[in-house]
Design a protein around this motif. Structure first.
Motif, short mmCIF file in Angstrom:
data_model
loop_
_atom_site.label_atom_id
_atom_site.label_comp_id
_atom_site.label_asym_id
_atom_site.label_seq_id
_atom_site.Cartn_x
_atom_site.Cartn_y
_atom_site.Cartn_z
N LEU A 155 28.54 18.25 56.19
CA LEU A 155 27.37 17.42 55.90
C LEU A 155 27.62 15.95 56.22
N LEU A 156 28.77 15.45 55.79
CA LEU A 156 29.07 14.03 55.98
C LEU A 156 29.36 13.70 57.44
N ALA A 157 30.01 14.63 58.14
CA ALA A 157 30.28 14.40 59.56
C ALA A 157 29.00 14.35 60.37
N ASN A 158 27.94 14.97 59.87
CA ASN A 158 26.66 14.99 60.58
C ASN A 158 25.65 14.02 59.99
N ALA A 159 26.08 13.16 59.08
CA ALA A 159 25.22 12.10 58.56
C ALA A 159 25.02 11.03 59.64
N PRO A 160 24.00 10.20 59.52
CA PRO A 160 23.77 9.16 60.52
C PRO A 160 24.98 8.23 60.67
#
Length: 352
Positions: free
Chosen positions: A155-160
């Protein structure tokens, strides 16, 4: 309405809605292994029941959905056990996270109040993620010498931009608007409307019910900080990020640098590497498999026991972290190696 009750999880049928209520309010509904198994069993059953159209996940009490995994149990297993109990917990917990993400029916997760660590895992992978004015989301694992898991690295790796790296390395607390900005949540529903939302799900499709009762969450505070966060947290090392934060100047960048300085140096390095590797993976399931390896190694490292001792057991807030030489890449790489007995191998077809 039909219901089955266990001490820590309530499984109910409310018309066409299956409701899972975490029921440890005094512990802010912290997850135990039996709770994870109860949730998985309920989802398995409802997946085969055509009369269940929607699933809702919520928490008992006023303090929050879920404060994470039961780290006191993990602490005792690290101190006096062989780690097998913790490994078994993560094995089933991560399977639950994947099950929620791939579920064939809508899942409405009510992220009201405190939602940390494992609470992110049972909510942020749902199809409809609802925050309120009381929501406080975060992944504070580095503050106890651990590393974000439960699919959070995905999730965090794919955050803006690099907002996910910022959130992980500073153990930031996110309000409703910021949680939506990072992609951990979808809709803002005032807490007073949550009972109406759960009732509406009995007669409406999940998306329609959420849309009907949601409103504007306001501007996310992190939006105005995006430029300096992206610039600083794009660095390839913890020391590089800290240097860029110092060069940025300003109170917010200084606070971010100070927050990182309080965390476990080893956990920071492994977290950064976890996020960088997760960004190259193709699926959540692959990220969960990577996290399973990392979690088991982190659990056996001295900083986990010391971090939990300082934050939860003795509460002196003065952890004595192990020193870490950033040039010793082998120490970080070792966290990603197989642990010895078995890995967690998931596919995108997982439903049980």
């Amino acid at each position: 309405m039909t219901a089955d009750a266990t001490p820590d999880v309530l499984i109910e049928r409310r018309g066409r809605v299956g409701v899972i209520t975490l029921n440890r309010p005094r512990a802010i509904n912290a997850l135990t292994h039996p709770m994870v198994l109860a949730m998985r069993a309920a989802l398995d059953g409802w997946a085969q029941d055509d009369s269940v159209r929607t699933v809702a996940i919520t928490g008992a009490g006023e303090r929050g959905l879920c404060a994470g995994g039961d780290i006191v149990s993990l602490y005792h297993d690290a101190r006096s056990g062989d780690g097998a109990a913790s490994a078994a917990f993560w094995y089933d917990e991560y399977r639950l996270n994947a099950q929620i993400a791939r579920y064939d029916k809508p899942i409405v997760a009510v992220q009201d109040g405190i939602v940390l660590g494992g609470g992110i895992g049972i909510s942020a992978h749902a199809s409809h993620r609802v925050v309120t004015e009381r929501s406080s989301l975060g992944l504070p694992e580095v503050s106890i010498g651990f590393v974000p898991d439960v699919g959070a690295t995905w999730l965090l790796a794919n955050a803006p931009g690099h907002l996910g790296t910022f959130a992980a390395l500073t153990a930031a607390t996110l309000n409703a608007a910021d949680a939506m900005f990072l992609g951990l949540s979808d809709a803002y529903v005032p807490s007073e409307r949550i009972p109406r939302l759960l009732t509406a799900l009995e007669s409406m499709e999940a998306g329609e019910a959420v849309l009907l009762l949601s409103t504007d969450a306001g501007a996310p505070p992190l939006a105005s900080a995006r430029e300096w966060i992206d610039a600083a947290f794009a660095a390839d090392s913890i020391s590089g990020i800290a240097h860029r934060l110092r060069m940025t100047g300003g109170a917010d960048a200084d606070r971010a640098a100070a927050a990182m300085a309080r965390q476990s140096p080893m956990a920071l390095a492994v977290t950064l590497e976890s996020l960088r590797r997760a960004a190259t993976l193709d699926t959540l399931e692959q990220a969960l498999g990577q996290e399973y390896r990392v979690s088991r190694h982190a659990h056996a490292a001295p900083d986990f026991v010391e971090g939990v001792r300082a934050q939860v057991i003795d509460k002196d807030r003065r952890p004595r972290w192990q020193p870490y030489n950033e040039q010793d890449r082998a120490l970080v790489d070792a966290y990603f190696a197989p642990h010895g007995d078995h890995d967690l191998l998931l596919t995108t077809a997982l439903t049980s």
